[in-house]
Design a protein around this motif. Sequence first.
Motif, mmCIF file in Angstrom:
data_model
loop_
_atom_site.group_PDB
_atom_site.id
_atom_site.type_symbol
_atom_site.label_atom_id
_atom_site.label_comp_id
_atom_site.label_asym_id
_atom_site.label_seq_id
_atom_site.Cartn_x
_atom_site.Cartn_y
_atom_site.Cartn_z
ATOM 1 N N LYS A 1 2.665 7.194 -6.538
ATOM 2 C CA LYS A 1 2.580 7.328 -5.241
ATOM 3 C C LYS A 1 2.116 8.689 -4.842
ATOM 4 O O LYS A 1 2.946 9.777 -5.454
ATOM 5 N N ARG B 1 -1.509 -2.586 -10.393
ATOM 6 C CA ARG B 1 -2.198 -3.534 -10.065
ATOM 7 C C ARG B 1 -1.961 -5.026 -10.583
ATOM 8 O O ARG B 1 -1.960 -4.679 -11.957
ATOM 9 N N CYS C 1 -5.413 -9.255 -2.005
ATOM 10 C CA CYS C 1 -5.351 -8.828 -0.878
ATOM 11 C C CYS C 1 -3.722 -8.768 -0.633
ATOM 12 O O CYS C 1 -2.832 -9.118 -1.394
ATOM 13 N N SER C 2 -3.451 -7.839 0.617
ATOM 14 C CA SER C 2 -2.057 -7.665 0.786
ATOM 15 C C SER C 2 -1.138 -8.864 0.913
ATOM 16 O O SER C 2 0.096 -8.826 0.762
ATOM 17 N N SER D 1 4.033 -3.632 -0.879
ATOM 18 C CA SER D 1 2.705 -3.615 -1.189
ATOM 19 C C SER D 1 2.197 -2.096 -0.920
ATOM 20 O O SER D 1 2.833 -1.233 -0.131
ATOM 21 N N HIS D 2 0.836 -2.017 -1.277
ATOM 22 C CA HIS D 2 0.205 -0.584 -0.943
ATOM 23 C C HIS D 2 -1.124 -0.789 -0.689
ATOM 24 O O HIS D 2 -1.901 -1.208 -1.633
ATOM 25 N N GLY D 3 -1.397 -0.615 0.535
ATOM 26 C CA GLY D 3 -2.922 -0.947 0.890
ATOM 27 C C GLY D 3 -3.100 -2.383 1.176
ATOM 28 O O GLY D 3 -2.283 -3.150 1.027
ATOM 29 N N THR D 4 -4.536 -2.592 1.225
ATOM 30 C CA THR D 4 -4.893 -3.956 1.881
ATOM 31 C C THR D 4 -5.781 -4.764 0.221
ATOM 32 O O THR D 4 -5.926 -5.735 0.462
ATOM 33 N N SER D 5 -5.770 -4.047 -0.766
ATOM 34 C CA SER D 5 -6.403 -4.422 -1.855
ATOM 35 C C SER D 5 -5.372 -5.030 -2.984
ATOM 36 O O SER D 5 -5.869 -5.331 -3.955
#
Length: 94
Positions: free
Chosen positions: A4, A18, A24-25, A61-65
Amino acid sequence: LGYKRSKVNQHTHTSLIRIDGVNCSDDTDFYLGKRIAYIYKAKTKKQGSKYRCIWGKVCRSHGTSGVVRAKFRKNLPPCSLGGRVRVMLYPSRV
């Protein structure tokens, strides 16, 4: 993926992971709280094995991907970045 980080600082106590098939989130909700194992091979034997393990858990989660943040008991070494971790399907929240 890496640690991070912001533009200037890097926080090595939180790793970005990942997970295959998570795009997706919304899909990351299932993995929150699950255990993660980073397994590596060392030069000397300890407890009868050359393989060692660093345990961690998915914290958010981290982000939307579909990337998640994970905290490990000991920080992951830099040589582990881009490597594989095992996501255990426990503890279950069902």
